[in-house]
Design an enzyme around this catalytic site. Structure first.
Site, PDB file in Angstrom:
ATOM      1  N   MET A 179       0.827  -1.212   0.000  1.00 58.12           N
ATOM      2  CA  MET A 179       0.000   0.000   0.000  1.00 58.12           C
ATOM      3  C   MET A 179       0.862   1.263   0.000  1.00 58.12           C
ATOM      4  SD  MET A 179      -3.185  -1.336   2.333  1.00 58.12           S
ATOM      5  CE  MET A 179      -4.221   0.129   2.198  1.00 58.12           C
ATOM      6  N   LYS A 180       2.124   1.086  -0.359  1.00 57.01           N
ATOM      7  CA  LYS A 180       3.006   2.243  -0.531  1.00 57.01           C
ATOM      8  C   LYS A 180       2.798   2.820  -1.935  1.00 57.01           C
ATOM      9  CE  LYS A 180       6.231   0.262   2.782  1.00 57.01           C
ATOM     10  NZ  LYS A 180       7.329  -0.704   2.963  1.00 57.01           N
ATOM     11  N   HIS A 213      -0.461   2.089   5.193  1.00 58.50           N
ATOM     12  CA  HIS A 213       0.976   2.393   5.316  1.00 58.50           C
ATOM     13  C   HIS A 213       1.586   2.326   3.938  1.00 58.50           C
ATOM     14  CE1 HIS A 213       5.089   2.223   6.940  1.00 58.50           C
ATOM     15  NE2 HIS A 213       5.314   1.229   6.113  1.00 58.50           N
ATOM     16  N   ASN A 261       6.071   9.140   6.158  1.00 60.71           N
ATOM     17  CA  ASN A 261       6.891   8.139   6.830  1.00 60.71           C
ATOM     18  C   ASN A 261       8.362   8.566   6.755  1.00 60.71           C
ATOM     19  OD1 ASN A 261       7.320   5.578   8.044  1.00 60.71           O
ATOM     20  ND2 ASN A 261       7.709   4.609   6.051  1.00 60.71           N
ATOM     21  N   GLU A 372       5.831  -1.204  13.866  1.00 61.47           N
ATOM     22  CA  GLU A 372       6.603  -2.174  13.061  1.00 61.47           C
ATOM     23  C   GLU A 372       7.515  -3.011  13.953  1.00 61.47           C
ATOM     24  OE1 GLU A 372       8.572  -0.172   9.794  1.00 61.47           O
ATOM     25  OE2 GLU A 372       6.861   1.151   9.460  1.00 61.47           O
ATOM     26  N   TRP A 419       6.069  -6.733  12.867  1.00 62.42           N
ATOM     27  CA  TRP A 419       6.400  -6.574  11.447  1.00 62.42           C
ATOM     28  C   TRP A 419       6.631  -7.910  10.745  1.00 62.42           C
ATOM     29  CZ3 TRP A 419       4.563  -2.729   9.152  1.00 62.42           C
ATOM     30  CH2 TRP A 419       5.020  -2.307   7.902  1.00 62.42           C
TER      31      TRP A 419
HETATM   32  C1  XIL Z   1      10.031  -2.662   4.534  1.00 60.53           C
HETATM   33  C2  XIL Z   1       9.423  -4.001   4.230  1.00 60.53           C
HETATM   34  O1  XIL Z   1       9.456  -4.803   5.361  1.00 60.53           O
HETATM   35  C3  XIL Z   1      10.146  -4.647   3.110  1.00 60.53           C
HETATM   36  O2  XIL Z   1       9.526  -5.855   2.766  1.00 60.53           O
HETATM   37  C4  XIL Z   1      10.180  -3.704   1.930  1.00 60.53           C
HETATM   38  O3  XIL Z   1      10.910  -4.255   0.910  1.00 60.53           O
HETATM   39  C5  XIL Z   1      10.803  -2.399   2.321  1.00 60.53           C
HETATM   40  O4  XIL Z   1      10.089  -1.859   3.387  1.00 60.53           O
HETATM   41  N1  XIL Z   1      10.330   1.215   7.726  1.00 60.53           N
HETATM   42  C6  XIL Z   1       9.082   1.191   7.195  1.00 60.53           C
HETATM   43  C7  XIL Z   1       8.601  -0.006   6.481  1.00 60.53           C
HETATM   44  O5  XIL Z   1       8.295   2.141   7.384  1.00 60.53           O
HETATM   45  O6  XIL Z   1       7.735   0.295   5.445  1.00 60.53           O
HETATM   46  C8  XIL Z   1       9.747  -0.823   5.979  1.00 60.53           C
HETATM   47  O7  XIL Z   1       9.231  -2.034   5.454  1.00 60.53           O
HETATM   48  C9  XIL Z   1      10.756  -1.083   7.058  1.00 60.53           C
HETATM   49  C10 XIL Z   1      11.317   0.193   7.569  1.00 60.53           C
END
Ligand code: XIL
EC number: 3.2.1.8
Length: 463
Positions: A179-180, A213, A261, A372, A419
């Site tokens: 959802m990014k 998120h 973020n 997370e 997470w």
């Molecule tokens: C990470 C995911 O866990 C990975 O699978 C993806 O490839 C990259 O992002 N901070 C955040 C999360 O806000 O969105 C990140 O998640 C980890 C660090």
């Protein structure tokens, strides 16, 4: 007569327990028996052996789980035996036992023999972890909160192991990446909603809270936007359009969004992202305003807007900068909560550091999302498997943060999100983003989806 006999026996055995020297009563004709090694050792039994003593009418056998015989197996506490061998049964696999004998003739009893150590075969049975479901225990609290997990769309197949664990244990989901902006936005005004829809629908269909998120993150900018050749004003309009379209699509379906973020860098400065470069320092406020406006227009006046970041408990300049952003948003009535990522280790941050950090959000009347959570145990690459000691340290750290969270006032509670599910699917091992040098085991379930001690620690944090 009977009592006198009992007293003599008691005195004899007391004096003999810790005394291998000759006692006057034992000095007569009887020799102290000599215990020989055990035979026929299995997972739960062995045969204790000793040499016969002439004139003895019987023997007293002790079997203990420790070498000083302070804890005796009930059935082998001075067990009277007529022979020079006994099969000791009912034992645990891969455990140590100790035995010794005394010879007896009438009322005369010798001192203890030498001690023989036996290790049963097999593999020691693991203490099973508490199987209570996390959300069940959290929901029963006086001030409950959501227990969340990061998910990937492909895990949400009805009947899969993930599906089962998720429905049993968790009351909230966050998309780990689908959802990014990058996966959703395929071009100006064009979208791929497939994975995001699947995640949101899964939550809605199963009564599971959905946390969105993240709308704006420097690490998830699609190529077309990174390479955008229009003016800065046009760039800002693209960001506005994206935020508006996503928030509108999921209005009433997603309870909360991380709008921006990680806008602060590790030196406590505004992170020098494409958003800062093209939109200027007010970009954060603008993004929150666009998200709020879109939700209100779509009829969702309850949408919760979060700011989310990492390492704020240990990095004080960063913490200060984050809270200056949050203060500003709060003053403009544009924020409802703060997400503390908490990619922690078994050593850090401390309880006090976490509390100080989180309390800054509480003081502003904002909701707190531990957003997370994972706890590394091998950040220095000094172990090659999850050792008992590390597993216990990790358990304590999970327990600690859940306790901290659970102690928050009702109004500040929202969700505590882990997470990911299984250790081997965590983003931590070998992560280049984190410079993580090797394997790790940061989550609540092992590779086989079995409960780890960490899970029990989570449960204990809810006590
Ligand atoms: C990470 C995911 O866990 C990975 O699978 C993806 O490839 C990259 O992002 N901070 C955040 C999360 O806000 O969105 C990140 O998640 C980890 C660090």
């Amino acid at each position: 007569m009977g009592i006198a006999f009992y007293l003599i026996l008691t005195i004899l055995s007391c004096s003999e327990d810790n005394d291998n020297g000759d006692s006057p009563e034992a000095s007569g004709k009887l020799d102290i028996p000599f215990a020989s090694i055990a035979s026929n050792i299995t997972e739960n039994s062995f045969q204790a052996n000793w040499a016969l003593v002439s004139e003895a009418d019987s023997y007293l056998l002790d079997v203990s789980t420790n070498s000083n015989f302070s804890v005796m197996l009930t059935e082998y506490n001075a067990l009277i035996v007529q022979n020079n061998t006994v099969t000791v049964t009912g034992l645990s696999p891969a455990s140590n036992y100790y035995y010794r004998v005394r010879a007896k003739k009438g009322t005369e009893i010798t001192n203890n023999s030498n001690v023989i150590t036996v290790t049963t075969t097999g593999v020691a049975a693991e203490e099973p972890e508490d199987p209570t479901f996390l959300k069940v225990k959290a929901n029963a609290l006086e001030n409950p909160f959501y227990v969340g997990v990061a998910v990937k769309a492909h895990q949400l197949t009805e009947g899969s192991a993930y599906d089962e664990v998720l429905k049993n244990e968790f009351s909230s989901i966050t998309a780990e990446y689908e959802m990014k902006m990058n996966p959703i936005s395929t071009g100006s005004g064009s979208y791929n909603w497939e994975a995001a829809d699947k995640i949101v629908n899964y939550g809605n269909d199963n009564g599971i809270n959905v946390h969105g998120h993240a709308l704006v993150w420097h690490n998830a900018v699609p190529d077309w936007l990174s390479n955008f050749s229009g003016t800065d004003t046009e760039f800002a309009l693209e960001v506005k359009k994206f935020i508006t379209d996503v928030v509108t699509r999921y209005a009433g379906k997603v309870r909360s969004w991380d709008v921006v973020n990680e806008a602060v860098d590790d030196n406590g400065n505004m992170r020098n992202t494409i958003f800062l470069q093209k939109m200027g320092p007010d970009y954060i406020k603008d993004c929150y305003q666009w998200a709020r406006d879109a939700a209100n227009t779509a009829g969702d006046t309850d949408l919760l807007l979060f700011y989310n970041d990492y390492a704020t408990s240990t990095n004080i300049p960063k913490q200060d900068r984050v809270f200056s952003i949050v203060d500003d948003l709060k003053a403009n009535n544009l924020i409802d909560g703060v997400g503390f990522q908490m990619h922690n280790t078994y050593l850090s941050p401390t309880k006090a550091q976490i509390e100080t950090d989180i309390n800054r959000a509480v003081a502003l009347g904002l909701k707190v999302h531990v957003s997370e959570l994972d706890i590394q145990v091998n950040q220095n690459n000094d172990i090659t498997y999850l050792t008992e000691e590390r597993a216990l340290a990790q358990k304590e750290k999970y327990k600690e943060i859940v306790k901290i969270y659970n102690a928050l006032p009702k109004a500040n509670k929202y969700a505590l999100t882990v997470w990911g599910f299984k250790d081997n699917e965590s983003w931590i091992p070998y992560s280049t983003d984190l410079n993580h040098p090797g394997n790790d085991w940061p989550l609540l379930y092992n590779d086989k989806f079995e409960l780890k001690k960490a899970h029990t620690g989570f449960l204990e944090g809810l006590d």
